[in-house]
Design a protein around this motif. Structure first.
Motif, PDB file in Angstrom:
ATOM      1  N   SER A  65      53.085  34.430  35.800  1.00  0.00           N
ATOM      2  CA  SER A  65      53.434  36.039  35.976  1.00  0.00           C
ATOM      3  C   SER A  65      52.495  36.918  35.047  1.00  0.00           C
ATOM      4  O   SER A  65      52.766  38.169  35.072  1.00  0.00           O
ATOM      5  CB  SER A  65      54.940  36.067  35.580  1.00  0.00           C
ATOM      6  OG  SER A  65      55.156  35.882  33.757  1.00  0.00           O
ATOM      7  N   SER A  66      51.487  36.277  34.489  1.00  0.00           N
ATOM      8  CA  SER A  66      50.578  37.137  33.682  1.00  0.00           C
ATOM      9  C   SER A  66      49.445  37.518  34.552  1.00  0.00           C
ATOM     10  O   SER A  66      48.515  36.676  34.608  1.00  0.00           O
ATOM     11  CB  SER A  66      50.129  36.372  32.334  1.00  0.00           C
ATOM     12  OG  SER A  66      49.207  37.300  31.682  1.00  0.00           O
ATOM     13  N   TRP A  67      49.381  38.631  34.970  1.00  0.00           N
ATOM     14  CA  TRP A  67      48.154  39.209  35.925  1.00  0.00           C
ATOM     15  C   TRP A  67      46.877  38.953  35.203  1.00  0.00           C
ATOM     16  O   TRP A  67      45.792  38.498  35.740  1.00  0.00           O
ATOM     17  CB  TRP A  67      48.445  40.452  36.339  1.00  0.00           C
ATOM     18  CG  TRP A  67      47.339  41.034  36.969  1.00  0.00           C
ATOM     19  CD1 TRP A  67      46.542  42.359  36.410  1.00  0.00           C
ATOM     20  CD2 TRP A  67      46.327  40.798  38.031  1.00  0.00           C
ATOM     21  NE1 TRP A  67      45.546  42.508  37.067  1.00  0.00           N
ATOM     22  CE2 TRP A  67      45.102  41.718  38.012  1.00  0.00           C
ATOM     23  CE3 TRP A  67      46.391  39.588  38.900  1.00  0.00           C
ATOM     24  CZ2 TRP A  67      44.440  41.565  39.202  1.00  0.00           C
ATOM     25  CZ3 TRP A  67      45.451  39.512  39.832  1.00  0.00           C
ATOM     26  CH2 TRP A  67      44.434  40.504  39.987  1.00  0.00           C
ATOM     27  N   GLU A  68      46.822  39.513  33.918  1.00  0.00           N
ATOM     28  CA  GLU A  68      45.654  39.553  33.243  1.00  0.00           C
ATOM     29  C   GLU A  68      45.168  37.850  32.877  1.00  0.00           C
ATOM     30  O   GLU A  68      43.684  37.984  32.834  1.00  0.00           O
ATOM     31  CB  GLU A  68      45.756  40.187  31.800  1.00  0.00           C
ATOM     32  CG  GLU A  68      46.230  41.550  32.005  1.00  0.00           C
ATOM     33  CD  GLU A  68      45.290  42.474  32.481  1.00  0.00           C
ATOM     34  OE1 GLU A  68      43.911  42.173  32.350  1.00  0.00           O
ATOM     35  OE2 GLU A  68      45.496  43.476  32.938  1.00  0.00           O
ATOM     36  N   SER A  69      45.866  37.007  32.844  1.00  0.00           N
ATOM     37  CA  SER A  69      45.154  35.826  32.875  1.00  0.00           C
ATOM     38  C   SER A  69      44.929  35.015  34.030  1.00  0.00           C
ATOM     39  O   SER A  69      44.179  33.849  34.142  1.00  0.00           O
ATOM     40  CB  SER A  69      46.361  34.738  31.996  1.00  0.00           C
ATOM     41  OG  SER A  69      47.283  34.533  32.833  1.00  0.00           O
ATOM     42  N   ILE A  70      44.849  35.737  34.932  1.00  0.00           N
ATOM     43  CA  ILE A  70      44.695  35.097  36.578  1.00  0.00           C
ATOM     44  C   ILE A  70      43.322  34.930  36.670  1.00  0.00           C
ATOM     45  O   ILE A  70      42.353  35.888  36.623  1.00  0.00           O
ATOM     46  CB  ILE A  70      45.327  35.687  37.725  1.00  0.00           C
ATOM     47  CG1 ILE A  70      46.794  35.944  37.475  1.00  0.00           C
ATOM     48  CG2 ILE A  70      44.849  35.097  39.058  1.00  0.00           C
ATOM     49  CD1 ILE A  70      47.429  34.215  37.817  1.00  0.00           C
ATOM     50  N   LEU A  71      42.828  33.654  37.035  1.00  0.00           N
ATOM     51  CA  LEU A  71      41.462  33.484  37.557  1.00  0.00           C
ATOM     52  C   LEU A  71      41.675  32.989  38.907  1.00  0.00           C
ATOM     53  O   LEU A  71      42.425  32.476  39.294  1.00  0.00           O
ATOM     54  CB  LEU A  71      40.765  32.432  36.622  1.00  0.00           C
ATOM     55  CG  LEU A  71      40.525  32.753  35.158  1.00  0.00           C
ATOM     56  CD1 LEU A  71      39.932  31.831  34.331  1.00  0.00           C
ATOM     57  CD2 LEU A  71      39.371  34.060  35.354  1.00  0.00           C
ATOM     58  N   PRO A  72      40.453  33.136  39.723  1.00  0.00           N
ATOM     59  CA  PRO A  72      40.509  32.760  41.249  1.00  0.00           C
ATOM     60  C   PRO A  72      40.690  31.160  41.462  1.00  0.00           C
ATOM     61  O   PRO A  72      40.109  30.601  40.757  1.00  0.00           O
ATOM     62  CB  PRO A  72      39.170  33.139  41.798  1.00  0.00           C
ATOM     63  CG  PRO A  72      38.732  34.174  40.819  1.00  0.00           C
ATOM     64  CD  PRO A  72      39.401  33.964  39.529  1.00  0.00           C
ATOM     65  N   ARG A  73      41.648  30.700  42.043  1.00  0.00           N
ATOM     66  CA  ARG A  73      41.864  29.499  42.466  1.00  0.00           C
ATOM     67  C   ARG A  73      40.433  28.926  42.999  1.00  0.00           C
ATOM     68  O   ARG A  73      40.106  29.412  44.018  1.00  0.00           O
ATOM     69  CB  ARG A  73      42.891  29.402  43.549  1.00  0.00           C
ATOM     70  CG  ARG A  73      43.165  27.723  44.248  1.00  0.00           C
ATOM     71  CD  ARG A  73      43.904  27.722  45.250  1.00  0.00           C
ATOM     72  NE  ARG A  73      45.207  28.196  45.281  1.00  0.00           N
ATOM     73  CZ  ARG A  73      46.129  28.460  46.273  1.00  0.00           C
ATOM     74  NH1 ARG A  73      45.526  28.598  47.436  1.00  0.00           N
ATOM     75  NH2 ARG A  73      47.210  29.044  45.940  1.00  0.00           N
ATOM     76  N   PRO A  74      40.249  27.935  42.603  1.00  0.00           N
ATOM     77  CA  PRO A  74      38.728  27.202  42.993  1.00  0.00           C
ATOM     78  C   PRO A  74      39.040  26.782  44.366  1.00  0.00           C
ATOM     79  O   PRO A  74      40.087  25.958  44.720  1.00  0.00           O
ATOM     80  CB  PRO A  74      38.439  26.256  41.975  1.00  0.00           C
ATOM     81  CG  PRO A  74      39.616  25.879  41.375  1.00  0.00           C
ATOM     82  CD  PRO A  74      40.455  27.086  41.360  1.00  0.00           C
ATOM     83  N   CYS A  75      38.144  26.789  45.403  1.00  0.00           N
ATOM     84  CA  CYS A  75      38.342  26.103  46.717  1.00  0.00           C
ATOM     85  C   CYS A  75      37.495  24.787  46.686  1.00  0.00           C
ATOM     86  O   CYS A  75      36.628  24.470  46.276  1.00  0.00           O
ATOM     87  CB  CYS A  75      37.426  26.907  47.682  1.00  0.00           C
ATOM     88  SG  CYS A  75      37.376  26.047  49.118  1.00  0.00           S
ATOM     89  N   THR A  76      38.120  23.686  46.927  1.00  0.00           N
ATOM     90  CA  THR A  76      37.871  22.449  46.726  1.00  0.00           C
ATOM     91  C   THR A  76      37.623  21.737  48.238  1.00  0.00           C
ATOM     92  O   THR A  76      37.527  20.843  48.437  1.00  0.00           O
ATOM     93  CB  THR A  76      38.815  21.467  46.243  1.00  0.00           C
ATOM     94  OG1 THR A  76      40.214  21.633  46.624  1.00  0.00           O
ATOM     95  CG2 THR A  76      38.761  21.979  44.443  1.00  0.00           C
ATOM     96  N   ILE A  77      38.160  22.691  49.179  1.00  0.00           N
ATOM     97  CA  ILE A  77      37.818  22.214  50.732  1.00  0.00           C
ATOM     98  C   ILE A  77      36.592  22.075  51.096  1.00  0.00           C
ATOM     99  O   ILE A  77      35.625  23.154  50.692  1.00  0.00           O
ATOM    100  CB  ILE A  77      38.391  23.228  51.724  1.00  0.00           C
ATOM    101  CG1 ILE A  77      40.118  22.786  51.451  1.00  0.00           C
ATOM    102  CG2 ILE A  77      38.305  23.027  53.207  1.00  0.00           C
ATOM    103  CD1 ILE A  77      40.741  24.012  52.594  1.00  0.00           C
ATOM    104  N   GLN A  78      36.051  21.061  51.597  1.00  0.00           N
ATOM    105  CA  GLN A  78      34.448  21.062  52.070  1.00  0.00           C
ATOM    106  C   GLN A  78      34.482  21.424  53.398  1.00  0.00           C
ATOM    107  O   GLN A  78      35.078  21.119  54.432  1.00  0.00           O
ATOM    108  CB  GLN A  78      34.248  19.514  51.840  1.00  0.00           C
ATOM    109  CG  GLN A  78      34.090  18.908  50.554  1.00  0.00           C
ATOM    110  CD  GLN A  78      33.523  17.588  50.453  1.00  0.00           C
ATOM    111  OE1 GLN A  78      33.989  16.829  51.014  1.00  0.00           O
ATOM    112  NE2 GLN A  78      32.351  17.454  49.713  1.00  0.00           N
ATOM    113  N   TYR A  79      33.625  22.451  53.654  1.00  0.00           N
ATOM    114  CA  TYR A  79      33.396  23.204  54.907  1.00  0.00           C
ATOM    115  C   TYR A  79      32.081  23.609  55.198  1.00  0.00           C
ATOM    116  O   TYR A  79      31.269  23.234  54.501  1.00  0.00           O
ATOM    117  CB  TYR A  79      34.254  24.598  54.801  1.00  0.00           C
ATOM    118  CG  TYR A  79      33.736  25.396  53.980  1.00  0.00           C
ATOM    119  CD1 TYR A  79      32.871  26.496  54.394  1.00  0.00           C
ATOM    120  CD2 TYR A  79      34.048  25.467  52.459  1.00  0.00           C
ATOM    121  CE1 TYR A  79      32.338  27.387  53.436  1.00  0.00           C
ATOM    122  CE2 TYR A  79      33.462  26.393  51.651  1.00  0.00           C
ATOM    123  CZ  TYR A  79      32.486  27.418  52.243  1.00  0.00           C
ATOM    124  OH  TYR A  79      32.081  28.273  51.327  1.00  0.00           O
TER     125      TYR A  79
END
Length: 403
Positions: A65-79
């Motif tokens: 619920s803390s917006w300031e602490s959000i970092l992008p979710r890393p993508c682990t899908i190989q594409y």
């Protein structure tokens, strides 16, 4: 799209470069925070359910619920991003900041056989037959990388809430190596669908349906109800979209062929901002409105753009969705009669899109007292403080549907 002077930048920095997001804070308003997802289903990729990264650490509900602490979710899908293909068939869309390319998901065995990294472009003829199609949103220029980083943060934040999968294009994460966003590929957007519906309505013209939306009354009602619900979700999550228009709404077709056979999904959060959050930093610098799409901008945003002192709000989002649904009803812009851009600008500033829509050749579909006009009246008020909230709007639409 109209543009103003260059906005000020934020002092917050991501790990590798200075963050300068296009922020669009809203007016003070009490938001209800939706319930948070406890976890993402591990190893699952399906319409509306993002894949869970095996090596990621999920935050607690409080941390989520803390917006300031959000970092992008890393993508682990190989594409593997596909090449341009015939007539650019593998380019799903493009704009001032980015382009969206078709890609295909690769199995670990397929990725190991590639002579180049999985995220490099490939010839469309060499695509994996086992992988699902993906959409990769890549920066069109270097200064857009920070905007995509911010968009990835917004999407990561929103997908932590229940119901996100019902209203947003599934988001698989941020590819830091290429500064790209990886999502499900949903090729059809609402803009294209509205145009095709208009052509079909003209071809099959009937006095029996001349007062109904070009896509049909049942379908229009379903789209309206779902989109209003989705906007309500965004606003409850303290998110102002900032650029709602048919091109930024994708349509996912269901298999049952019912009137609500399309599920509309919001996309393109590059102008979005998380605002008025309980844990947000009030001292953090914000940016003002720097660009608007004329056809869908509320009257107050034109004043804001000229004075460089305004911000997009929940009310301007509601107005933009109102014009969007008006376009879906008549199949074209209500300002289609404008001969020059400056004339369209003048018409849009007046805040009377319903009046101008009635002057088009599809004006019978939005006549006063008919379904569309009744549904949109409260959302298209010229003054922001007079407009319906999403809750009020949904009640109005539902009561008209039930009649």
């Amino acid at each position: 799209m109209l543009k103003a002077s260059k906005p000020s930048t934020s002092t917050r920095t991501p790990p590798t470069f200075t963050l300068t997001p296009p922020t669009t804070p809203v007016r003070p308003q009490a938001f209800e925070t939706p319930e948070l997802e406890d976890e993402y289903p591990e190893g699952q990729v399906s319409a509306g359910v993002p894949r869970q990264c095996e090596d990621s650490v999920l935050p607690t509900a409080e941390e989520s619920s803390s917006w300031e602490s959000i970092l992008p979710r890393p993508c682990t899908i190989q594409y593997q991003r596909l090449g341009s293909g015939p007539s650019g068939s593998n380019i799903l869309g493009s704009g001032a900041w980015s382009s969206v390319y078709r890609a295909t998901e690769l199995s670990p065995a397929e990725a190991a056989l590639l002579p180049t990294p999985p995220s490099s472009p490939a010839n469309s003829r060499s695509q994996s037959i086992a992988g699902q199609f993906l959409a990769v949103k890549a920066a069109a220029r270097k200064d857009a990388q920070t905007i995509l980083y911010q968009e990835a943060r917004v999407l990561t934040y929103l997908h932590r809430f229940r119901r996100a999968s019902s209203y947003l294009v599934p988001f698989h994460g941020y590819d830091a190596a290429s500064h790209s966003l990886v999502m499900d590929a949903v090729p059809l957007n609402l803009e294209t669908h509205a145009k095709c519906s208009l052509e079909t309505a003209k071809t099959n013209f009937s006095t029996r349906t001349m007062f109904d939306p070009v896509c049909g009354l049942a379908e229009w009602q379903s789209l309206a109800s779902q989109l209003i619900d989705g906007l309500g979700f965004l606003h409850e999550a303290s998110c102002v979209h900032g650029d709602i228009k048919p091109a930024n709404i994708l349509l996912q077709r269901s298999e049952d062929g019912s009137p609500d056979s399309y599920r509309p999904l919001y996309c393109d959060f590059s102008s979005s901002q998380i605002v008025e959050h309980p844990n947000s930093d009030p001292s953090k610098p914000v940016q003002q409105v720097t660009a608007i799409t004329t056809d869908f901008a509320s009257p107050e945003l034109f004043t804001s753009l000229c004075s460089s002192a305004g911000t997009a709000t929940t009310a301007s989002d509601i107005y933009a969705l109102g014009v969007t649904l008006l376009v879906v009803a008549i199949g074209t812009s209500p300002y289609v009669g404008a001969r020059m851009e400056i004339q369209k600008l003048s018409m849009a500033r007046e805040g009377r899109p319903l009046d101008f829509a009635r002057q088009t050749d599809q004006g019978t579909r939005v006549m006063k007292g008919k379904m569309v006009e009744k549904c949109l009246r409260g959302a298209l008020e010229k003054k922001a403080d007079k407009r319906d909230t999403t809750e009020e709007w949904q009640r109005t639409v539902q009561s008209l549907i039930d009649q």
